[in-house]
Design a protein around this motif. Sequence first.
Motif, PDB file in Angstrom:
ATOM      1  N   ASP A 173       0.886  -1.246  -0.102  1.00 27.08           N
ATOM      2  CA  ASP A 173      -0.080  -0.038  -0.182  1.00 27.08           C
ATOM      3  C   ASP A 173       0.964   1.375   0.009  1.00 27.08           C
ATOM      4  O   ASP A 173       0.259   2.132   0.081  1.00 27.08           O
ATOM      5  CB  ASP A 173      -0.847  -0.040   1.207  1.00 27.08           C
ATOM      6  N   LEU A 232      -1.008  -3.781   5.458  1.00 25.68           N
ATOM      7  CA  LEU A 232      -2.109  -3.126   4.295  1.00 25.68           C
ATOM      8  C   LEU A 232      -3.172  -2.721   5.026  1.00 25.68           C
ATOM      9  O   LEU A 232      -3.863  -3.083   6.160  1.00 25.68           O
ATOM     10  CB  LEU A 232      -2.592  -4.523   3.683  1.00 25.68           C
ATOM     11  N   ASP A 255      -2.711  -2.381  -4.213  1.00 24.03           N
ATOM     12  CA  ASP A 255      -2.437  -1.357  -2.927  1.00 24.03           C
ATOM     13  C   ASP A 255      -3.002  -2.030  -1.701  1.00 24.03           C
ATOM     14  O   ASP A 255      -3.222  -1.155  -0.810  1.00 24.03           O
ATOM     15  CB  ASP A 255      -2.881  -0.033  -3.216  1.00 24.03           C
ATOM     16  N   GLY A 256      -3.799  -3.076  -1.919  1.00 25.82           N
ATOM     17  CA  GLY A 256      -4.619  -3.544  -0.784  1.00 25.82           C
ATOM     18  C   GLY A 256      -5.211  -5.125  -1.043  1.00 25.82           C
ATOM     19  O   GLY A 256      -5.173  -5.507  -1.850  1.00 25.82           O
TER      20      GLY A 256
END
Length: 220
Positions: free
Chosen positions: A12, A59, A37-38
């Motif tokens: 992230d 995350l 990103d997650g």
Amino acid sequence: MSAAIRVVVVDDHPVFRLGIAGLLSSLDGIDLVGQADGPEQARARIDASVDVVLMDLDLAGESGVVLTRELVSAYPDLKVLVVTMHEDDVSVLAAMRAGARGYLLKSSPPDRLERAIRSVAVGDLIVGHGVADRALSYVSAPPAGRAAAGPRPFPDLTDRELEVLDLVARGMGNAAIAQALSLSEKTVRNHVSNLLTKLAVRDRAGAVAAARDAGLGAGV
């Protein structure tokens, strides 16, 4: 020519993620097929065609350990290589228990990361120099931390209670034990309460003393 290793990066932190993506894109035989990103993006972009996932442990909204366990369960051939800033015992143990095949620190040099990706892709287990000793202690320790020789300590304890006792003897708190064993803190508290009763000790300190006398808590 063998097929390229298909890699997804899950992190992230955009600067780090994009930097890793740039590195991977420059390497022969490694194909960057996605970034996330997650957890939500990771689930959408990872399928059975992916060979290796580079996984951060922090995350947004979810632990990388939880996501690792989920992905490895869904795709048994998938190899997860943790790349993180954390080098503490709890993180290493939790990641390996979740099914990660490698554990590197973000400070690792690019050539080390490249070698790790190629190694885990073929089934090797890889750990960085900063975590090698503690990972080895978990791999080489007898089941549930019991002594290498002699009878099973505390036969009245269940296997899970013995495992919890070993981690208590290592100095871990309930939250850390819960993370390491993928349990809720309430469940850990119940196990601790039960083992205190079975060991006939008044408190956690008494349990630690009894456990260490029996050879548990190795490596502390």
